[in-house]
Scaffold this active site. Structure first.
Site, PDB file in Angstrom:
ATOM      1  N   ASP A 134       0.821  -1.215   0.000  1.00 30.97           N
ATOM      2  CA  ASP A 134       0.000   0.000   0.000  1.00 30.97           C
ATOM      3  C   ASP A 134       0.859   1.272   0.000  1.00 30.97           C
ATOM      4  O   ASP A 134       0.721   2.130   0.878  1.00 30.97           O
ATOM      5  CB  ASP A 134      -0.922   0.023   1.222  1.00 30.97           C
ATOM      6  CG  ASP A 134      -1.743  -1.240   1.372  1.00 30.97           C
ATOM      7  OD1 ASP A 134      -2.243  -1.734   0.351  1.00 30.97           O
ATOM      8  OD2 ASP A 134      -1.891  -1.724   2.513  1.00 30.97           O
ATOM      9  N   ALA A 188     -13.741   2.003   7.707  1.00 31.88           N
ATOM     10  CA  ALA A 188     -12.882   3.182   7.687  1.00 31.88           C
ATOM     11  C   ALA A 188     -11.411   2.793   7.528  1.00 31.88           C
ATOM     12  O   ALA A 188     -10.619   2.870   8.474  1.00 31.88           O
ATOM     13  CB  ALA A 188     -13.082   4.006   8.955  1.00 31.88           C
ATOM     14  N   ILE A 189     -11.048   2.377   6.314  1.00 27.10           N
ATOM     15  CA  ILE A 189      -9.650   2.119   6.000  1.00 27.10           C
ATOM     16  C   ILE A 189      -9.333   2.727   4.626  1.00 27.10           C
ATOM     17  O   ILE A 189     -10.199   3.220   3.931  1.00 27.10           O
ATOM     18  CB  ILE A 189      -9.290   0.615   6.010  1.00 27.10           C
ATOM     19  CG1 ILE A 189      -9.942  -0.124   4.846  1.00 27.10           C
ATOM     20  CG2 ILE A 189      -9.653  -0.024   7.337  1.00 27.10           C
ATOM     21  CD1 ILE A 189      -9.403  -1.533   4.650  1.00 27.10           C
ATOM     22  N   TRP A 205     -17.506  -4.410   2.794  1.00 26.00           N
ATOM     23  CA  TRP A 205     -18.566  -3.704   3.497  1.00 26.00           C
ATOM     24  C   TRP A 205     -19.233  -2.627   2.637  1.00 26.00           C
ATOM     25  O   TRP A 205     -19.374  -1.484   3.049  1.00 26.00           O
ATOM     26  CB  TRP A 205     -18.032  -3.072   4.791  1.00 26.00           C
ATOM     27  CG  TRP A 205     -17.903  -4.048   5.911  1.00 26.00           C
ATOM     28  CD1 TRP A 205     -18.882  -4.451   6.763  1.00 26.00           C
ATOM     29  CD2 TRP A 205     -16.710  -4.759   6.283  1.00 26.00           C
ATOM     30  NE1 TRP A 205     -18.381  -5.376   7.645  1.00 26.00           N
ATOM     31  CE2 TRP A 205     -17.052  -5.585   7.387  1.00 26.00           C
ATOM     32  CE3 TRP A 205     -15.407  -4.790   5.802  1.00 26.00           C
ATOM     33  CZ2 TRP A 205     -16.133  -6.411   8.009  1.00 26.00           C
ATOM     34  CZ3 TRP A 205     -14.499  -5.617   6.427  1.00 26.00           C
ATOM     35  CH2 TRP A 205     -14.861  -6.412   7.505  1.00 26.00           C
ATOM     36  N   GLU A 208     -11.860  -1.543  -2.792  1.00 22.23           N
ATOM     37  CA  GLU A 208     -11.195  -0.809  -1.729  1.00 22.23           C
ATOM     38  C   GLU A 208     -10.103   0.092  -2.303  1.00 22.23           C
ATOM     39  O   GLU A 208      -9.940   0.227  -3.515  1.00 22.23           O
ATOM     40  CB  GLU A 208     -10.607  -1.768  -0.689  1.00 22.23           C
ATOM     41  CG  GLU A 208      -9.585  -2.750  -1.222  1.00 22.23           C
ATOM     42  CD  GLU A 208      -9.181  -3.772  -0.175  1.00 22.23           C
ATOM     43  OE1 GLU A 208      -9.764  -3.779   0.927  1.00 22.23           O
ATOM     44  OE2 GLU A 208      -8.274  -4.568  -0.461  1.00 22.23           O
TER      45      GLU A 208
END
Length: 319
Positions: A38, A149-150, A170, A206
Site C-alpha cells: 500500500d 474506515a480504511i 462492506w 477498496e
C-alpha cells in the site's frame, strides 16, 4: 449462433473496458528496499519519500525515485489511540499530500477482516520520517456498520473543498467532507457519500484514490482479493465523474455503484495482484504507485511504478 451485431457489440465492450494482459508494461526499474504494501509517495525538497503499511508507517527515501533506502517510520512512538483498533499498533495504507504549506498523512488502523477501524491524520512541516505530529481520529467505524474506515485518500477539488474517500468490502467506497482548516471531518456537512460497490458479496472494492484532470474526477480503486501472495487476485479499475461525489462510471458508462469501472492493471506474467495504488503528480507527469506480488520471488510484495498516459478521450493507461 449469435447475430453478428451482438458479437461485435460484445467485442467493443471488452476492448473499451480492458487492456490485454500481454499489453501491460512491466513496472519501471526500482532498486534498494522495495518490499512494500500500500505505498504512497511524494517528491519533497530533500527527494522522494515513500510511506507504506506496517511498522509505525514504514518510510523509505530516494534521491531519484528509483533507488530506495529504508528510513525508519513516520512515527517513532505510536499514538495511544492506535491500540483501540489494533492490538499490534499496526497502521495501514497511508496517503501523503502537501497542502497549505504542510504535509498531511491520512492512514488507517484496524485488524484484518474487521471493520472496527479508524482513520487518523498526522501533519509535518517536512514530510520526513519521525517528523509527524498526531492530529487524532478523523473517522471511525464499528462492528455491525455497513462500511469500513480504511484506505483513506485526500482530494482537494477545483473549488478548494476537501474530501476524504475511503473504504473496503462492506459495501465499498465512501466519502466524507473535511474542514480545510483542521483536516478533520466537516462540522456542518455530515453527508456520507457512496461512490463504488459491486452487486456480489463480499463487495470487494477498496483503496480509493481520486485525482482531478481535464474537468473530470478519476476514481482509481482496487478490486478482488489482496494480501494472499501468489493467490492474490487484486486488480485496479478506474471510473470518472464531473463531481467529486459521483456518480462515477467506466468508459462504457456503467456506474461504479453497480460494479462498473474500466480495467487499468491486472496480473500479467510475474507481476501478480497489482493494487493498493496511489497516483503521484511529479513534474507534470502522473505516476501510478502500487504493490504487486513477485511470481519470481515466492510472492513477495514489491513496489511497482508506472507512468500513466492519457488517451484522446481522457482515459488513463499504464505506460
Amino acid at each position: 449462433m449469435r447475430p453478428a451485431i451482438t458479437v461485435m457489440a460484445a467485442v467493443v465492450t471488452l476492448l473499451l473496458n480492458t487492456t490485454p494482459a500481454l499489453a501491460y508494461p512491466p513496472p519501471g526499474q526500482v532498486a534498494g528496499d522495495t518490499v512494500v504494501h500500500d505505498p504512497t509517495m511524494i517528491r519533497t525538497p530533500f527527494g522522494y519519500v515513500l510511506y507504506s503499511t506496517h511498522g509505525h508507517l514504514e518510510a523509505r527515501t530516494s534521491a531519484d525515485g528509483v533507488t530506495f533506502t529504508r528510513a525508519g517510520d513516520a512515527f517513532d512512538t505510536p499514538p495511544a489511540w492506535w491500540s483501540t483498533y489494533s492490538a499490534e499498533n499496526d497502521p495501514w495504507a497511508p496517503d501523503i499530500s502537501h497542502e497549505r504549506g504542510k504535509y498531511l498523512m491520512y492512514y488507517a488502523v484496524s485488524s484484518f477482516g474487521s471493520n472496527h477501524s479508524a482513520i487518523g491524520l498526522a501533519t509535518s512541516r517536512t514530510g520526513r520520517p519521525g517528523s509527524w505530529t498526531d492530529r487524532g481520529i478523523v473517522y471511525a467505524t464499528e462492528l455491525g456498520m455497513d462500511h469500513n474506515a480504511i484506505d483513506p485518500n485526500l482530494l482537494v477539488d477545483r473549488e478548494g473543498r476537501w474530501w476524504l474517500s475511503f473504504g473496503s468490502y462492506w459495501t465499498g467506497i465512501r466519502m466524507i467532507r473535511l474542514d480545510p482548516r483542521t483536516g478533520l471531518r466537516h462540522e456542518k456537512d455530515r453527508t456520507l457519500y457512496h461512490l463504488a460497490t459491486r452487486p456480489d458479496a463480499p463487495y470487494a472494492v477498496e483503496a480509493p484514490d481520486i485525482v482531478e484532470r481535464g474537468g473530470y474526477y478519476y476514481l482509481f480503486a482496487s478490486y478482488d482479493r489482496c494480501c494472499a501472495g501468489l493467490d492474490s487476485t487484486y486488480k485496479i479499475k478506474v471510473g470518472r465523474s464531473t463531481s467529486p461525489t459521483g456518480p462515477y462510471t467506466g468508459r462504457d458508462g456503467q456506474p461504479m455503484m453497480t460494479g462498473g469501472g474500466t480495467l487499468l492493471l491486472e496480473t500479467h506474467g510475474r507481476f501478480v495482484g497489482p493494487g493498493g495504488q496511489s497516483v503521484m503528480r511529479d513534474r507534470g507527469r502522473d505516476v501510478l504507485v502500487y504493490h504487486y506480488y513477485d511470481g519470481d520471488d515466492g510472492g513477495t510484495p514489491k513496489l511497482g511504478l508506472n507512468r500513466l498516459a492519457w488517451d484522446a478521450d481522457g482515459w488513463p493507461h499504464v505506460s
